[in-house]
Design a protein around this motif. Structure first.
Motif, PDB file in Angstrom:
ATOM      1  N   ILE A 100      13.746 -59.283   1.501  1.00  0.00           N
ATOM      2  CA  ILE A 100      14.528 -58.438   1.899  1.00  0.00           C
ATOM      3  C   ILE A 100      15.919 -58.902   2.491  1.00  0.00           C
ATOM      4  O   ILE A 100      16.766 -58.141   2.422  1.00  0.00           O
ATOM      5  N   SER A 101      15.569 -59.910   3.075  1.00  0.00           N
ATOM      6  CA  SER A 101      16.925 -61.079   3.624  1.00  0.00           C
ATOM      7  C   SER A 101      18.065 -61.046   2.629  1.00  0.00           C
ATOM      8  O   SER A 101      19.384 -60.945   2.818  1.00  0.00           O
ATOM      9  N   ASP A 102      17.900 -61.278   1.191  1.00  0.00           N
ATOM     10  CA  ASP A 102      18.580 -61.206   0.539  1.00  0.00           C
ATOM     11  C   ASP A 102      19.382 -60.050   0.027  1.00  0.00           C
ATOM     12  O   ASP A 102      20.526 -59.940  -0.271  1.00  0.00           O
ATOM     13  N   VAL A 103      18.730 -58.967   0.036  1.00  0.00           N
ATOM     14  CA  VAL A 103      19.363 -57.672   0.127  1.00  0.00           C
ATOM     15  C   VAL A 103      20.662 -57.457   0.917  1.00  0.00           C
ATOM     16  O   VAL A 103      21.471 -57.102   0.424  1.00  0.00           O
ATOM     17  N   TRP A 104      20.350 -57.875   2.222  1.00  0.00           N
ATOM     18  CA  TRP A 104      21.461 -57.685   3.304  1.00  0.00           C
ATOM     19  C   TRP A 104      22.520 -58.591   2.743  1.00  0.00           C
ATOM     20  O   TRP A 104      23.918 -58.320   2.940  1.00  0.00           O
ATOM     21  N   LEU A 105      22.224 -59.669   2.195  1.00  0.00           N
ATOM     22  CA  LEU A 105      23.429 -60.885   1.844  1.00  0.00           C
ATOM     23  C   LEU A 105      23.896 -60.210   0.513  1.00  0.00           C
ATOM     24  O   LEU A 105      25.155 -60.615   0.222  1.00  0.00           O
ATOM     25  N   TRP A 106      23.319 -59.663  -0.380  1.00  0.00           N
ATOM     26  CA  TRP A 106      23.954 -58.733  -1.424  1.00  0.00           C
ATOM     27  C   TRP A 106      25.048 -58.132  -1.228  1.00  0.00           C
ATOM     28  O   TRP A 106      26.118 -58.006  -1.505  1.00  0.00           O
ATOM     29  N   PHE A 107      24.679 -57.051  -0.235  1.00  0.00           N
ATOM     30  CA  PHE A 107      25.953 -55.974   0.437  1.00  0.00           C
ATOM     31  C   PHE A 107      27.078 -56.927   1.069  1.00  0.00           C
ATOM     32  O   PHE A 107      28.182 -56.553   0.762  1.00  0.00           O
ATOM     33  N   LYS A 108      26.646 -58.063   1.863  1.00  0.00           N
ATOM     34  CA  LYS A 108      27.698 -58.566   2.355  1.00  0.00           C
ATOM     35  C   LYS A 108      28.342 -59.484   1.645  1.00  0.00           C
ATOM     36  O   LYS A 108      29.814 -59.493   1.690  1.00  0.00           O
ATOM     37  N   TRP A 109      27.735 -60.115   0.563  1.00  0.00           N
ATOM     38  CA  TRP A 109      28.478 -60.555  -0.362  1.00  0.00           C
ATOM     39  C   TRP A 109      29.693 -59.727  -1.217  1.00  0.00           C
ATOM     40  O   TRP A 109      30.876 -60.074  -1.275  1.00  0.00           O
ATOM     41  N   LEU A 110      29.186 -58.555  -1.411  1.00  0.00           N
ATOM     42  CA  LEU A 110      29.830 -57.498  -2.313  1.00  0.00           C
ATOM     43  C   LEU A 110      31.016 -57.144  -1.200  1.00  0.00           C
ATOM     44  O   LEU A 110      32.105 -56.793  -1.600  1.00  0.00           O
ATOM     45  N   TYR A 111      30.906 -56.751  -0.064  1.00  0.00           N
ATOM     46  CA  TYR A 111      31.595 -56.166   0.895  1.00  0.00           C
ATOM     47  C   TYR A 111      32.798 -57.147   0.989  1.00  0.00           C
ATOM     48  O   TYR A 111      34.259 -56.483   1.099  1.00  0.00           O
ATOM     49  N   PHE A 112      32.695 -58.136   1.313  1.00  0.00           N
ATOM     50  CA  PHE A 112      33.766 -59.217   1.575  1.00  0.00           C
ATOM     51  C   PHE A 112      34.400 -59.973   0.374  1.00  0.00           C
ATOM     52  O   PHE A 112      35.444 -60.554   0.763  1.00  0.00           O
ATOM     53  N   TYR A 113      33.851 -59.433  -0.780  1.00  0.00           N
ATOM     54  CA  TYR A 113      34.575 -60.018  -1.741  1.00  0.00           C
ATOM     55  C   TYR A 113      36.264 -59.816  -1.999  1.00  0.00           C
ATOM     56  O   TYR A 113      36.638 -60.884  -2.146  1.00  0.00           O
ATOM     57  N   PRO A 114      36.701 -58.705  -1.585  1.00  0.00           N
ATOM     58  CA  PRO A 114      38.110 -58.283  -1.699  1.00  0.00           C
ATOM     59  C   PRO A 114      38.887 -59.242  -0.681  1.00  0.00           C
ATOM     60  O   PRO A 114      40.028 -59.778  -0.891  1.00  0.00           O
ATOM     61  N   GLY A 115      38.432 -59.247   0.413  1.00  0.00           N
ATOM     62  CA  GLY A 115      39.009 -60.067   1.337  1.00  0.00           C
ATOM     63  C   GLY A 115      39.000 -61.347   1.244  1.00  0.00           C
ATOM     64  O   GLY A 115      39.914 -62.246   1.835  1.00  0.00           O
ATOM     65  N   ASP A 116      37.884 -62.004   1.017  1.00  0.00           N
ATOM     66  CA  ASP A 116      37.827 -63.422   0.885  1.00  0.00           C
ATOM     67  C   ASP A 116      38.418 -63.826  -0.531  1.00  0.00           C
ATOM     68  O   ASP A 116      39.177 -64.733  -0.314  1.00  0.00           O
ATOM     69  N   GLY A 117      38.588 -62.883  -1.416  1.00  0.00           N
ATOM     70  CA  GLY A 117      39.707 -63.052  -2.635  1.00  0.00           C
ATOM     71  C   GLY A 117      41.058 -63.370  -2.140  1.00  0.00           C
ATOM     72  O   GLY A 117      41.891 -64.187  -2.846  1.00  0.00           O
ATOM     73  N   PHE A 118      41.374 -62.483  -1.350  1.00  0.00           N
ATOM     74  CA  PHE A 118      42.877 -62.500  -0.826  1.00  0.00           C
ATOM     75  C   PHE A 118      43.084 -63.727   0.158  1.00  0.00           C
ATOM     76  O   PHE A 118      44.119 -64.250   0.086  1.00  0.00           O
ATOM     77  N   ILE A 119      42.089 -64.243   0.927  1.00  0.00           N
ATOM     78  CA  ILE A 119      42.154 -65.544   1.559  1.00  0.00           C
ATOM     79  C   ILE A 119      42.270 -66.492   0.525  1.00  0.00           C
ATOM     80  O   ILE A 119      42.991 -67.586   0.837  1.00  0.00           O
ATOM     81  N   TYR A 120      41.517 -66.698  -0.464  1.00  0.00           N
ATOM     82  CA  TYR A 120      41.455 -67.702  -1.082  1.00  0.00           C
ATOM     83  C   TYR A 120      42.797 -67.654  -2.122  1.00  0.00           C
ATOM     84  O   TYR A 120      43.557 -68.497  -2.062  1.00  0.00           O
TER      85      TYR A 120
END
Length: 87
Positions: free
Chosen positions: A21-41
């Protein structure tokens, strides 16, 4: 410089050897931050002078700047999808 962001999706996000179940939260976190992290990259690697001036580093992944950018992208994107669905 080493890029610590996990860019490809893996089901065992916390690398404990099983999917929990801990992975499920990390899936959402990974997807949510993807656009912002891409901009930072992009700021760090695409226009490094601007990234340096703004003091952007890989430690900003998943932070406030990434969260705000991601929020804007998701709201606009979902708004566009909603508008298209109404047509």
């Amino acid at each position: 410089m080493y890029d610590p962001r996990q860019w490809s999706f893996v089901t065992d996000m916390n690398y404990n050897g099983s999917i929990t179940i801990s992975d499920v939260w990390l899936w959402f976190k990974w997807l949510y931050f993807y656009p912002g992290d891409g901009f930072i990259y992009f700021l760090i690697n695409g226009v490094p002078d601007i990234g340096r001036f703004l003091e952007i580093t890989y430690s900003d992944y998943g932070g406030i700047l990434s969260g705000v950018i991601s929020f804007i992208v998701w709201v606009v994107g979902l708004g566009i999808l909603g508008a298209l669905a109404d047509e």
